[in-house]
Design a protein around this motif. Sequence first.
Motif, PDB file in Angstrom:
ATOM      1  N   TRP A 193       0.812  -1.221   0.000  1.00 20.33           N
ATOM      2  CA  TRP A 193       0.000   0.000   0.000  1.00 20.33           C
ATOM      3  C   TRP A 193       0.847   1.274   0.000  1.00 20.33           C
ATOM      4  CZ3 TRP A 193      -5.211   0.123   3.031  1.00 20.33           C
ATOM      5  CH2 TRP A 193      -5.999  -0.976   2.672  1.00 20.33           C
ATOM      6  N   ASN A 198       0.122   0.395  -4.258  1.00 25.53           N
ATOM      7  CA  ASN A 198      -0.941  -0.439  -4.819  1.00 25.53           C
ATOM      8  C   ASN A 198      -2.027  -0.686  -3.781  1.00 25.53           C
ATOM      9  OD1 ASN A 198      -0.509  -0.966  -7.613  1.00 25.53           O
ATOM     10  ND2 ASN A 198       1.326  -2.112  -7.039  1.00 25.53           N
ATOM     11  N   ASN A 201      -7.974   1.236  -5.036  1.00 26.64           N
ATOM     12  CA  ASN A 201      -8.561   2.476  -5.541  1.00 26.64           C
ATOM     13  C   ASN A 201     -10.067   2.464  -5.299  1.00 26.64           C
ATOM     14  OD1 ASN A 201      -9.675   0.790  -7.474  1.00 26.64           O
ATOM     15  ND2 ASN A 201      -8.313   1.463  -9.142  1.00 26.64           N
ATOM     16  N   ASP A 202     -10.782   3.406  -5.890  1.00 23.17           N
ATOM     17  CA  ASP A 202     -12.228   3.503  -5.640  1.00 23.17           C
ATOM     18  C   ASP A 202     -12.988   2.278  -6.130  1.00 23.17           C
ATOM     19  OD1 ASP A 202     -11.897   5.963  -4.479  1.00 23.17           O
ATOM     20  OD2 ASP A 202     -12.248   7.090  -6.341  1.00 23.17           O
ATOM     21  N   HIS A 203     -12.358   1.499  -7.011  1.00 21.46           N
ATOM     22  CA  HIS A 203     -12.995   0.282  -7.525  1.00 21.46           C
ATOM     23  C   HIS A 203     -12.386  -0.978  -6.896  1.00 21.46           C
ATOM     24  CE1 HIS A 203     -14.950   2.821 -10.492  1.00 21.46           C
ATOM     25  NE2 HIS A 203     -13.760   3.330 -10.821  1.00 21.46           N
ATOM     26  N   TYR A 207      -4.041   0.506  -6.996  1.00 19.21           N
ATOM     27  CA  TYR A 207      -4.018   1.891  -7.490  1.00 19.21           C
ATOM     28  C   TYR A 207      -2.997   2.097  -8.609  1.00 19.21           C
ATOM     29  CZ  TYR A 207      -3.882   7.024  -7.289  1.00 19.21           C
ATOM     30  OH  TYR A 207      -3.937   8.365  -7.601  1.00 19.21           O
ATOM     31  N   LYS A 208      -1.733   1.798  -8.350  1.00 20.43           N
ATOM     32  CA  LYS A 208      -0.685   2.076  -9.333  1.00 20.43           C
ATOM     33  C   LYS A 208      -0.816   1.180 -10.556  1.00 20.43           C
ATOM     34  CE  LYS A 208       4.339   2.616  -9.738  1.00 20.43           C
ATOM     35  NZ  LYS A 208       5.643   2.559  -9.004  1.00 20.43           N
ATOM     36  N   ASN A 210      -3.339   0.089 -11.879  1.00 15.01           N
ATOM     37  CA  ASN A 210      -4.512   0.422 -12.678  1.00 15.01           C
ATOM     38  C   ASN A 210      -4.569   1.908 -13.048  1.00 15.01           C
ATOM     39  OD1 ASN A 210      -6.607  -2.054 -12.842  1.00 15.01           O
ATOM     40  ND2 ASN A 210      -5.423  -2.159 -10.931  1.00 15.01           N
ATOM     41  N   GLY A 212      -3.373   4.728 -11.558  1.00 13.40           N
ATOM     42  CA  GLY A 212      -3.613   5.779 -10.582  1.00 13.40           C
ATOM     43  C   GLY A 212      -2.793   7.026 -10.872  1.00 13.40           C
ATOM     44  N   PRO A 223       0.954   9.464  -4.807  1.00 10.34           N
ATOM     45  CA  PRO A 223      -0.431   9.477  -5.305  1.00 10.34           C
ATOM     46  C   PRO A 223      -1.107  10.826  -5.094  1.00 10.34           C
ATOM     47  CG  PRO A 223       0.012   7.477  -4.049  1.00 10.34           C
ATOM     48  CD  PRO A 223       1.184   8.378  -3.833  1.00 10.34           C
TER      49      PRO A 223
END
Length: 417
Positions: A193, A198, A201-203, A207-208, A210, A212, A223
């Motif tokens: 994290w 990583n 994310n909101d989904h 994060y990275k 995908n 971000g 981020p």
Amino acid sequence: MTYKVSSGWEEKELQDIIICNPEEHIEKGSIVKQVNLDKLEPCHKFINGFEEVEYTGGGSKFRNCDVLFPKISSALTRKKTALVTILDPDEVGVGSNWYMVLRAVPQVTDPDFLYYLAITPWFRELALRALEGSSRSQYINLPVFLKSKFLIPSYEEQRSIAKSLSAIDLKIQKNNEVCQRLESILKRLFRTWFIDFNFPNDHNAPYKQNGGSFHDNGRGDIPDGWTEGCLSDLGEIVAGGTPSKKISANYTSEGGIPWITPKDLSQSKLKFIARGATNITQKGFDSSNATLLPTGSVLFSSRAPIGYIAIAANELTTNQGFRSIIPKEGIGSAYLYYLLLNKTEEITNMASGSTFQEISGAELKKLRVIIPDSRILELFQTKTDYLTRYQKNLEKENQLLIAIRDHLLPLVMSGEL
């Protein structure tokens, strides 16, 4: 030390029931498992890991079922004794010359019983009596120690006694293994994290990985929504204090206020700490600069050495060898704990001092850190809360099991029970 014993037990010299430092051969240049003194934990039966090294000669040599028993005063008082179980059949390990190897005589002494004999108060007391040398470096005089006498039951009774005590130690070992697995999970989660970015994310996707969004904070990309600040933005950093040791009323062995020193953490592998070797009284607390830290505070040793870390399991105080952090609202203890764990090398490089390295509170407050957004911090606390509480409960259970075992030990080993 005197103790009650069952009838039928025989008084024997130690040299009659063990083989001390048995001769073993290891080819120079071969790869062996090496166990140094730091791998022997106080009050734990099993060895905490080993290193594989090229054998160059010397050192104590041992096989499975041998008992490693310290022969220097500092390790004796810390109760560092272990039963070897880490080797393959017919494998020989090597270790420090600071402990002796005790091997059970076949059909005379049960190896597990020998381990429990070695951790009894009277065995350690006789070892301490056999110490000789300067006050700073005392070693057991082996010929004197091997003449020490003990009351020993029959071989079958030894096995029965050892089996009952082993059940407790096996449970302690299983709890330790679970704690270690949980710790690996928590460390990996923190790295995923907050180092690799990583986090979900909101989904709920990494994060990275995908796509971000990031921005440059002058020291690298972080981020969007995250900021850079100081450690003091995450919690209140407080020092400890030591009541005058010239006044005995400042300290107590029972009750009182828990008071932690770096030495307490050096002798414990616990992540959560409730008490140290010494407590202070209310009088001692009032007369010193000690601060009462709330549950969940993160203790960080700031000198001699730098980098011991633990979480307060309850309200406690520390000496001046700590800079402890009381997390601000929304900043969980787990996040601070792993942040400091990852920043230890950087903090050590910031330290100064001629006699010993120390990091001051003012310098620690200025430590640059990345501050995640509140949603991620809250989510991390939620994700880790169950795991850390599970660790805390297992450590607490182990402390209880150790207390039970140590209470039963002299009773069972003397035949009173």
